[in-house]
Write an enzyme that holds these catalytic residues in place. Structure first.
Site, mmCIF file in Angstrom:
data_model
loop_
_atom_site.group_PDB
_atom_site.id
_atom_site.type_symbol
_atom_site.label_atom_id
_atom_site.label_comp_id
_atom_site.label_asym_id
_atom_site.label_seq_id
_atom_site.Cartn_x
_atom_site.Cartn_y
_atom_site.Cartn_z
ATOM 1 N N LYS A 1 0.849 -1.210 0.000
ATOM 2 C CA LYS A 1 0.000 0.000 0.000
ATOM 3 C C LYS A 1 0.877 1.250 0.000
ATOM 4 O O LYS A 1 2.077 1.174 0.316
ATOM 5 C CB LYS A 1 -0.904 -0.007 1.243
ATOM 6 C CG LYS A 1 -0.138 0.048 2.571
ATOM 7 C CD LYS A 1 -1.035 -0.239 3.774
ATOM 8 C CE LYS A 1 -0.238 -0.209 5.072
ATOM 9 N NZ LYS A 1 -1.023 -0.692 6.223
ATOM 10 N N ARG B 1 -10.429 -0.287 15.348
ATOM 11 C CA ARG B 1 -10.294 0.499 14.118
ATOM 12 C C ARG B 1 -11.217 -0.190 13.126
ATOM 13 O O ARG B 1 -12.427 -0.164 13.320
ATOM 14 C CB ARG B 1 -8.812 0.543 13.693
ATOM 15 C CG ARG B 1 -8.499 1.641 12.707
ATOM 16 C CD ARG B 1 -7.015 1.686 12.331
ATOM 17 N NE ARG B 1 -6.570 0.469 11.627
ATOM 18 C CZ ARG B 1 -5.359 0.327 11.084
ATOM 19 N NH1 ARG B 1 -4.455 1.294 11.168
ATOM 20 N NH2 ARG B 1 -5.025 -0.791 10.463
ATOM 21 N N TYR C 1 14.665 30.873 7.306
ATOM 22 C CA TYR C 1 13.463 31.574 7.803
ATOM 23 C C TYR C 1 13.479 31.668 9.322
ATOM 24 O O TYR C 1 13.753 30.682 10.017
ATOM 25 C CB TYR C 1 12.206 30.807 7.399
ATOM 26 C CG TYR C 1 11.836 30.936 5.942
ATOM 27 C CD1 TYR C 1 11.585 32.182 5.372
ATOM 28 C CD2 TYR C 1 11.718 29.809 5.147
ATOM 29 C CE1 TYR C 1 11.219 32.284 4.030
ATOM 30 C CE2 TYR C 1 11.353 29.908 3.811
ATOM 31 C CZ TYR C 1 11.105 31.152 3.261
ATOM 32 O OH TYR C 1 10.752 31.243 1.948
ATOM 33 N N MET D 1 10.398 24.766 1.950
ATOM 34 C CA MET D 1 9.589 23.886 1.108
ATOM 35 C C MET D 1 10.436 23.031 0.162
ATOM 36 O O MET D 1 10.186 21.838 -0.013
ATOM 37 C CB MET D 1 8.603 24.724 0.283
ATOM 38 C CG MET D 1 7.594 23.871 -0.462
ATOM 39 S SD MET D 1 6.482 24.838 -1.495
ATOM 40 C CE MET D 1 5.597 25.788 -0.282
HETATM 41 C C1 LIG Z 1 -0.334 -1.635 6.981
HETATM 42 C C2 LIG Z 1 -0.903 -2.950 7.379
HETATM 43 C C3 LIG Z 1 -0.077 -4.077 7.591
HETATM 44 C C4 LIG Z 1 1.433 -3.988 7.609
HETATM 45 O O1 LIG Z 1 1.893 -3.473 8.845
HETATM 46 P P1 LIG Z 1 3.470 -3.413 9.134
HETATM 47 O O2 LIG Z 1 3.562 -2.944 10.535
HETATM 48 O O3 LIG Z 1 4.028 -2.412 8.178
HETATM 49 O O4 LIG Z 1 3.985 -4.774 8.903
HETATM 50 C C5 LIG Z 1 -0.678 -5.292 7.797
HETATM 51 N N1 LIG Z 1 -2.028 -5.414 7.836
HETATM 52 C C6 LIG Z 1 -2.847 -4.356 7.686
HETATM 53 C C7 LIG Z 1 -4.308 -4.561 7.742
HETATM 54 C C8 LIG Z 1 -2.317 -3.085 7.467
HETATM 55 O O5 LIG Z 1 -3.129 -2.030 7.327
#
Ligand SMILES: *Cc1c(COP(=O)(O)O)cnc(C)c1O
Length: 366
Positions: free
Chosen positions: A34, A130, A259, A306
């Site tokens: 991701k 979550r 800055y 930036m």
């Molecule tokens: C991002 C994520 C992972 C990976 O987590 P890491 O700590 O980077 O290994 C695994 N499962 C879900 C559902 C996630 O959102």
């Protein structure tokens, strides 16, 4: 034209990390790609992960999964942030598995069943609060699941990077109970997955049928303080962020830099201007990090802008305009690491690598 800055990604490190993690888990491995593969580049990393032995790919968004398919990747893909109202039909058409966390989503996914039935993984909330089914779990009935093919069940740890923390065992216990419920309904051949990187490294009891590793496949420690640094975990950081010094100049003592004039040179020195800034993912609040030139560290002086920041190379430095410097890397040649940058900005390595902006080309070492 040469690049002003580059994120150099060592794909052999990714392959090696995957092979190591898979051997450690002793089960299938889903490579989490991701967020543009944690900033490392979706397609090249996904391919390297599969070469290294991953059998699944995991992403947050449906679009990310479709991008993988468009690149010709045929491995199973799970997308876990696909809310009600999404184009579930296109998920089915692209053979993408969808995580489902609510009855509303379950009903919508089931409604697109045609010649092919949608493939889903039930996400259950075991205590992170979550995503995942919580109270609605008990309301799922045969009617809700009739249009879908249940491929897997999974949950996610909140504190796997804290070995011995009681919440981990509580989550594991709840997960087993929810799996048992599903099995009691006759679903005995589904993929159970719970572990993230941290759990894969320290908690073999949670591996079940598959682990989902993100940060560790990139060679970074899930938590340096509790689990130790990459090398202790036998992981190889894959990314080196490097840039060319835009300008090097001699500056007298007492010169205010940047800055707000937040810092002033303490002595006559050589300053280097780096043409990267917070628009490229360099945290504006970073302190006590900077770049390294030939293994010698040069800390940031003044505020990050930036597109630019200034480093103090020291009066004796031989660095010149156009020389390459490392912002972070594996840490084996004196350079700062993504962990150092995380610490220096009140954050974590995850945020440092994922935030490197689109202006920075990713360069691949095979
Ligand atoms: C991002 C994520 C992972 C990976 O987590 P890491 O700590 O980077 O290994 C695994 N499962 C879900 C559902 C996630 O959102």
């Amino acid at each position: 034209m040469t690049n002003r800055a580059e994120a150099v990604v060592d794909l052999s490190a990714i392959r090696a990390n995957i092979a190591f993690l898979k051997a450690k888990a002793g089960v299938d491995l889903l490579a989490v790609v991701k967020a543009d593969a944690y900033g490392h580049g979706l397609i090249p990393v996904a391919k390297a992960a599969l070469e290294g032995g991953a059998t699944w790919l995991g992403v947050a968004l449906l679009e990310e999964a479709i991008t993988l398919r468009a690149a010709g990747i045929t491995a199973p893909i799970l997308a876990w942030l696909v809310p009600p109202g999404s184009d579930f039909k296109s998920a089915v058409d692209h053979d993408i598995d969808i995580a489902v966390s609510s009855i509303k989503a379950l009903d919508e996914v089931g409604a697109v069943a045609g010649a092919k039935r949608p493939r889903i993984h039930l996400e259950v909330d075991t205590g992170m609060t979550r995503g995942g089914f919580l109270s609605e779990w008990n309301e799922i009935d045969a009617h809700h699941v009739k249009g879908v093919e249940i491929i897997g069940i999974f949950s996610h740890f909140a504190r796997a990077d804290e070995p011995g923390e009681p919440q981990n065992l509580e989550q594991l216990t709840r997960f087993k109970k929810m799996v048992a419920t599903l099995e009691s309904f006759g679903y005995t051949n589904i993929i159970r997955h719970l572990s993230n990187s941290a759990a894969t490294l320290v908690d073999p009891a949670s591996a079940f049928d598959m682990v989902r590793t993100g940060i560790a496949m990139y060679g970074l420690s899930p938590d340096v303080k509790t689990l130790g640094r990459s090398e202790k975990l036998s992981l190889k950081p894959a990314m080196t962020l490097r840039t060319k010094l835009h300008l090097v100049k001699d500056v007298p003592a007492g010169s205010p830099v940047g800055y707000g004039a937040t810092e002033v040179t303490k002595s006559d020195t050589k300053l280097g201007l780096v043409a990267m800034g917070y628009a490229d993912g360099i945290p504006r609040i970073a302190k006590n990090v900077g770049v390294s030139f030939n293994g010698k560290r040069a800390p940031i002086i003044g505020r990050v802008s930036m597109d630019q920041f200034v480093v103090d190379l020291g009066a004796a430095s031989t660095a010149k305009s156009g020389d390459w410097v490392s912002i972070f890397g594996p840490g084996t040649s004196g350079e700062y690491t993504a962990d150092d940058w995380g610490d220096a900005s009140g954050s974590i390595n995850y945020e440092i690598v994922t935030r490197i902006g689109p202006r920075v080309p990713r360069i691949y070492e095979l």
